[in-house]
Write an enzyme that holds these catalytic residues in place. Sequence first.
Site, PDB file in Angstrom:
ATOM      1  N   CYS A   1       1.001  -1.195  -0.013  1.00 59.69           N
ATOM      2  CA  CYS A   1      -0.040   0.057  -0.003  1.00 59.69           C
ATOM      3  C   CYS A   1       1.074   1.253  -0.189  1.00 59.69           C
ATOM      4  CB  CYS A   1      -0.773   0.111   1.251  1.00 59.69           C
ATOM      5  SG  CYS A   1      -2.070  -1.214   1.227  1.00 59.69           S
TER       6      CYS A   1
ATOM      7  N   GLU B   1     -13.098   0.188  -0.810  1.00 55.67           N
ATOM      8  CA  GLU B   1     -11.658   0.223  -1.247  1.00 55.67           C
ATOM      9  C   GLU B   1     -11.280  -1.168  -2.289  1.00 55.67           C
ATOM     10  OE1 GLU B   1      -8.013   2.157   0.404  1.00 55.67           O
ATOM     11  OE2 GLU B   1      -7.923  -0.152   0.587  1.00 55.67           O
TER      12      GLU B   1
ATOM     13  N   HIS C   1     -10.584   9.604 -11.439  1.00 56.85           N
ATOM     14  CA  HIS C   1      -9.158   9.772 -12.332  1.00 56.85           C
ATOM     15  C   HIS C   1      -8.052  10.640 -11.431  1.00 56.85           C
ATOM     16  CE1 HIS C   1     -10.789   6.783 -14.995  1.00 56.85           C
ATOM     17  NE2 HIS C   1      -9.730   6.788 -15.423  1.00 56.85           N
TER      18      HIS C   1
HETATM   19 ZN   LIG Z   1      -5.021   1.347  -1.781  1.00 57.54          ZN
END
Ligand SMILES: [Zn+2]
Length: 136
Positions: free
Chosen positions: A24, A126, A75
Amino acid sequence: MPWQLSTEFTFDSAHTITGYDGPCGRLHGHTYRVRLQLQSDRLRPSAHVRRAIMVADFRTLKWAKKDVSQGGLDHAYLNDLPDLGDDTTAEVIAAYLHRETLRRLRDALEPGDDGADLQLRVTLWETPDSACEYWE
Ligand SMILES: [Zn+2]
């Protein structure tokens, strides 16, 4: 609260969890899914209809679906957004969506209406199986 609106949408964005010791911490992206649930005890006019027949306009709720160049989150490189900075966890993004959505809703209210009855719950996925909920 007699009314509850629910709407869902997605946006695609990149981020880095600065200082994270693992994958991450590297630049990567997600297709984030958002569910907004807005409760209200009254109906109101909107920017597009002057009669008091809505909790809120779905178009107002879905602001984050817009391209980042038009004020949304699609974006975007989320770390570039001043309100998020380097802490772009699902928890921080969900709290930001809550704060910013309520701000936009309150900006659209009639004079004398503080929107105190509006209660918003944000769910932010997520990944397809990992989500964060935020409400106050
Ligand atoms: Zn992430």
